[in-house]
Design a protein around this motif. Structure first.
Motif, mmCIF file in Angstrom:
data_model
loop_
_atom_site.group_PDB
_atom_site.id
_atom_site.type_symbol
_atom_site.label_atom_id
_atom_site.label_comp_id
_atom_site.label_asym_id
_atom_site.label_seq_id
_atom_site.Cartn_x
_atom_site.Cartn_y
_atom_site.Cartn_z
ATOM 1 N N GLY A 357 -1.884 14.955 11.081
ATOM 2 C CA GLY A 357 -2.088 13.582 11.574
ATOM 3 C C GLY A 357 -3.042 13.565 12.753
ATOM 4 N N SER A 358 -2.851 14.513 13.659
ATOM 5 C CA SER A 358 -3.746 14.583 14.827
ATOM 6 C C SER A 358 -5.172 14.909 14.390
ATOM 7 C CB SER A 358 -3.244 15.659 15.800
ATOM 8 O OG SER A 358 -2.161 15.188 16.564
ATOM 9 N N ALA A 359 -5.315 15.834 13.424
ATOM 10 C CA ALA A 359 -6.663 16.188 12.950
ATOM 11 C C ALA A 359 -7.356 14.944 12.379
ATOM 12 C CB ALA A 359 -6.584 17.288 11.892
ATOM 13 N N LYS A 360 -6.584 14.140 11.641
ATOM 14 C CA LYS A 360 -7.186 12.915 11.061
ATOM 15 C C LYS A 360 -7.600 11.950 12.167
ATOM 16 C CE LYS A 360 -4.867 13.004 6.608
ATOM 17 N NZ LYS A 360 -3.519 12.754 6.091
ATOM 18 N N CYS A 361 -6.784 11.836 13.208
ATOM 19 C CA CYS A 361 -7.155 10.947 14.321
ATOM 20 C C CYS A 361 -8.498 11.365 14.908
ATOM 21 C CB CYS A 361 -6.094 10.986 15.428
ATOM 22 S SG CYS A 361 -4.595 10.064 15.043
ATOM 23 N N LEU A 362 -8.735 12.683 14.983
ATOM 24 C CA LEU A 362 -9.987 13.178 15.561
ATOM 25 C C LEU A 362 -11.103 13.254 14.510
ATOM 26 C CD1 LEU A 362 -8.667 16.069 17.876
ATOM 27 C CD2 LEU A 362 -9.080 13.674 18.459
ATOM 28 N N ASN A 363 -10.821 12.726 13.317
ATOM 29 C CA ASN A 363 -11.794 12.747 12.195
ATOM 30 C C ASN A 363 -12.245 14.161 11.864
ATOM 31 O OD1 ASN A 363 -11.749 10.128 11.484
ATOM 32 N ND2 ASN A 363 -13.807 9.616 12.216
ATOM 33 N N ARG A 364 -11.281 15.110 11.845
ATOM 34 C CA ARG A 364 -11.639 16.495 11.502
ATOM 35 C C ARG A 364 -10.885 16.934 10.271
ATOM 36 N NH1 ARG A 364 -13.220 20.287 16.454
ATOM 37 N NH2 ARG A 364 -13.656 21.574 14.649
ATOM 38 N N ASP A 365 -11.610 17.527 9.298
ATOM 39 C CA ASP A 365 -10.893 18.030 8.127
ATOM 40 C C ASP A 365 -10.920 19.550 8.054
ATOM 41 O OD1 ASP A 365 -13.447 18.499 7.347
ATOM 42 O OD2 ASP A 365 -13.466 17.015 5.735
ATOM 43 N N ASP A 366 -11.381 20.205 9.130
ATOM 44 C CA ASP A 366 -11.437 21.670 9.128
ATOM 45 C C ASP A 366 -10.259 22.305 9.874
ATOM 46 O OD1 ASP A 366 -12.333 20.653 11.542
ATOM 47 O OD2 ASP A 366 -13.952 22.096 11.810
ATOM 48 N N ILE A 367 -9.396 21.505 10.439
ATOM 49 C CA ILE A 367 -8.254 22.025 11.201
ATOM 50 C C ILE A 367 -6.994 21.225 10.837
ATOM 51 C CG2 ILE A 367 -9.609 22.855 13.179
ATOM 52 C CD1 ILE A 367 -8.917 20.270 14.680
ATOM 53 N N GLY A 368 -5.836 21.691 11.300
ATOM 54 C CA GLY A 368 -4.607 20.892 11.141
ATOM 55 C C GLY A 368 -3.732 21.312 9.987
ATOM 56 N N LYS A 369 -4.155 22.326 9.230
ATOM 57 C CA LYS A 369 -3.402 22.698 8.040
ATOM 58 C C LYS A 369 -3.603 24.182 7.754
ATOM 59 C CE LYS A 369 -2.537 20.671 3.617
ATOM 60 N NZ LYS A 369 -2.877 19.828 2.559
ATOM 61 N N ILE A 370 -2.580 24.832 7.220
ATOM 62 C CA ILE A 370 -2.747 26.222 6.776
ATOM 63 C C ILE A 370 -3.127 26.168 5.299
ATOM 64 C CG2 ILE A 370 -1.618 28.462 6.450
ATOM 65 C CD1 ILE A 370 0.151 27.795 8.887
ATOM 66 N N ALA A 371 -4.401 26.293 5.028
ATOM 67 C CA ALA A 371 -4.925 26.226 3.655
ATOM 68 C C ALA A 371 -6.232 26.996 3.611
ATOM 69 C CB ALA A 371 -5.166 24.762 3.257
ATOM 70 N N VAL A 372 -6.582 27.481 2.423
ATOM 71 C CA VAL A 372 -7.829 28.241 2.278
ATOM 72 C C VAL A 372 -9.016 27.358 2.680
ATOM 73 C CG1 VAL A 372 -9.362 29.360 0.598
ATOM 74 C CG2 VAL A 372 -6.892 29.778 0.524
ATOM 75 N N GLY A 373 -9.901 27.920 3.491
ATOM 76 C CA GLY A 373 -11.094 27.191 3.929
ATOM 77 C C GLY A 373 -10.942 26.544 5.296
ATOM 78 N N LYS A 374 -9.694 26.387 5.751
ATOM 79 C CA LYS A 374 -9.498 25.781 7.085
ATOM 80 C C LYS A 374 -9.726 26.839 8.160
ATOM 81 C CE LYS A 374 -7.860 21.842 5.405
ATOM 82 N NZ LYS A 374 -8.650 20.629 5.386
ATOM 83 N N GLN A 375 -9.987 26.378 9.365
ATOM 84 C CA GLN A 375 -10.132 27.281 10.503
ATOM 85 C C GLN A 375 -8.842 28.074 10.724
ATOM 86 O OE1 GLN A 375 -13.022 27.652 12.654
ATOM 87 N NE2 GLN A 375 -13.817 26.763 10.762
#
Ligand SMILES: Nc1nc2[nH]c(O)nc2c(=O)[nH]1
Length: 445
Positions: A357-375
């Motif tokens: 939710g916080s990542a979406k607030c900051l308009n970022r899709d590269d962080i905030g989740k443990i998934a392949v391709g994320k930081q």
């Protein structure tokens, strides 16, 4: 170098019971239980509960200098602000501000936070380089940051709340916003530093500044942030000065869009929740501050259902009064259970607000989740303290037993906290230097 973070005690990710593989600062594989991926190095995580790095979407770091301040405790927002404005105006000088930023960033990171957003709206004479100081401090610590070029331009003489001594004029603010955007705003994947434009609140900035700020944000493709819907006093102020409620005012200013996330977002009626959701306006829920200042209950569930991203923030450290985001996760669970009920709010809701939710607030899709391709940003906790002894569900235990410090923090594939200590910060020295800097604020009473 492929690092296998192996066999965690628990992890907030589906299909990753065997851990994750990190390479080049990103997550390159989720490992199913019992599997052994190709790797060069192993970190044994069998004592660790792993979360995505927490993301703090609202703070005022300078306020660490006025924690539990005798002039301001036990007050609601408007009298609290009026008590503190003159104290801040006299004492927030560059050196003190540097210590405040360093302390808050370090404290947040030690709690498991890997990305921070600080709403800095105070620019007394001499502090014109506040954003440069914060950029330096974030880089020094190695934490991701969204610098918020905040602002106040409506003082008491023009009907606003702050005194004349701490407002700037609109043109000066907009010129510095452009400077800071040009110097620091990096929108690339994995960015360590971004800029948001953040006029403070309806009762502290002019209408012109709100409108011009949004135009600048559109030109530079950055996010926008402001306080809204925090108190009944704010509602009354808007009705008296603008003839409408805060959300109507926001719409009138051209701020109803998905660049925007709001701090607090409490006092919205059903129609306003629906309109905010429809336009994708985010809300940073600040449970600790909302309880300390008795501001009210954020309508998290309705906002999310309507389409608004909901993130989490510690808020300024004079209304919290610490910078501990995992503690904020616990407070979010508790206040939301009171707002709704025990079955409707789980620890997964509270984790989601502090991460995705916080990542979406900051308009970022590269962080905030443990998934392949994320930081590769992780907050890792052990359950070794007495408070966890006997706990059954490790993820629930973090929230219900009250985790307060991360044992390990990784940002962009690098360890930043080891054995609950930041790797490149002398915490005892920091505590001393910040404490010394804060003394002046008490002497001013
Ligand atoms: N919780 C807070 N609310 C605010 N509104 C405003 O204008 N400033 C503040 C603040 O510092 N904290």
């Amino acid at each position: 170098m492929r690092l296998w973070i192996k066999n965690p005690l628990a992890i907030l990710a589906q299909g990753a019971g065997g851990g994750v593989v990190v390479e080049g600062g990103k997550i390159v594989a989720l490992v199913a239980s019992g599997e052994a991926p190709a790797h060069d190095k192993v970190f044994d995580a069998s004592r660790h509960v792993i979360l995505p790095g927490l993301i703090n979407t609202h703070h005022h770091m300078f306020q660490t200098l006025t924690r539990a301040h005798p002039a301001a405790i036990n007050k609601e927002l408007f009298p609290w602000l009026k008590a503190l404005y003159p104290i801040w105006a006299r004492n927030v000088k560059p050196d003190a501000f540097r210590m405040a930023s360093r302390l808050a960033l370090t404290e947040l990171m030690m709690s498991g936070c890997t990305t921070v957003s600080d709403h800095h709206y105070l620019y007394p004479d001499g502090l014109e380089n506040a954003m440069d100081i914060q950029a330096e401090e974030a880089e020094r610590l190695g934490i991701r940051m969204t610098l918020n070029r905040g602002s106040m331009s409506l003082s008491e003489k023009d009907g606003g709340l702050p005194p004349d001594s701490i407002v700037q004029d609109d043109d000066e603010i907009l010129a510095d916003c452009e400077r800071v955007l040009g110097k620091y705003h990096d929108t690339s994947e994995g960015s360590m530093l971004q800029v948001a434009l953040a006029p403070c609140a309806p009762f502290t900035v002019t209408k012109n500044l709100m409108v011009e700020t949004m135009k600048l944000a559109e030109q530079h493709n950055c996010t926008c942030h402001t306080h809204l819907g925090e108190t009944h006093d704010e509602n009354d102020y808007c009705l008296e000065h603008f003839g409408c409620r805060p959300v109507d005012y926001l719409e009138d200013l051209g701020w109803m869009n998905d660049r925007v996330w709001l701090a607090h977002g409490i006092h919205f009626n059903d129609d306003e929740v629906a309109r905010l959701g429809k336009h994708g306006v985010g809300v940073c829920h600040c449970p600790t501050s909302n309880m300390v200042l008795a501001s009210g209950h954020c309508r998290t569930k309705e906002l999310e259902a309507a389409g608004s991203p909901v993130g989490l923030g510690v808020d300024g450290s004079a209304s919290n009064d610490n910078s501990n985001l995992i503690e904020g996760v616990r407070h979010a669970l508790m206040i939301n259970r009171l707002t709704y009920d025990a079955a409707s709010i789980t620890h997964f809701d509270a984790f989601r607000w502090a991460t995705e939710g916080s990542a979406k607030c900051l308009n970022r899709d590269d962080i905030g989740k443990i998934a392949v391709g994320k930081q590769a940003d992780f907050a890792m906790y052990t359950l070794d303290e007495l408070r966890f002894s006997g706990a059954g569900d490790p993820l629930a235990a973090l929230v219900l037993c009250g985790a307060h410090e991360a044992d390990r923090v990784m940002i962009t594939g690098e360890w930043k906290v080891e054995d609950a200590m930041p790797v490149n910060m002398d915490v005892a020295k920091l505590r001393y230097e910040h404490g010394e800097a804060a003394k002046a604020f008490l002497e001013a009473v």
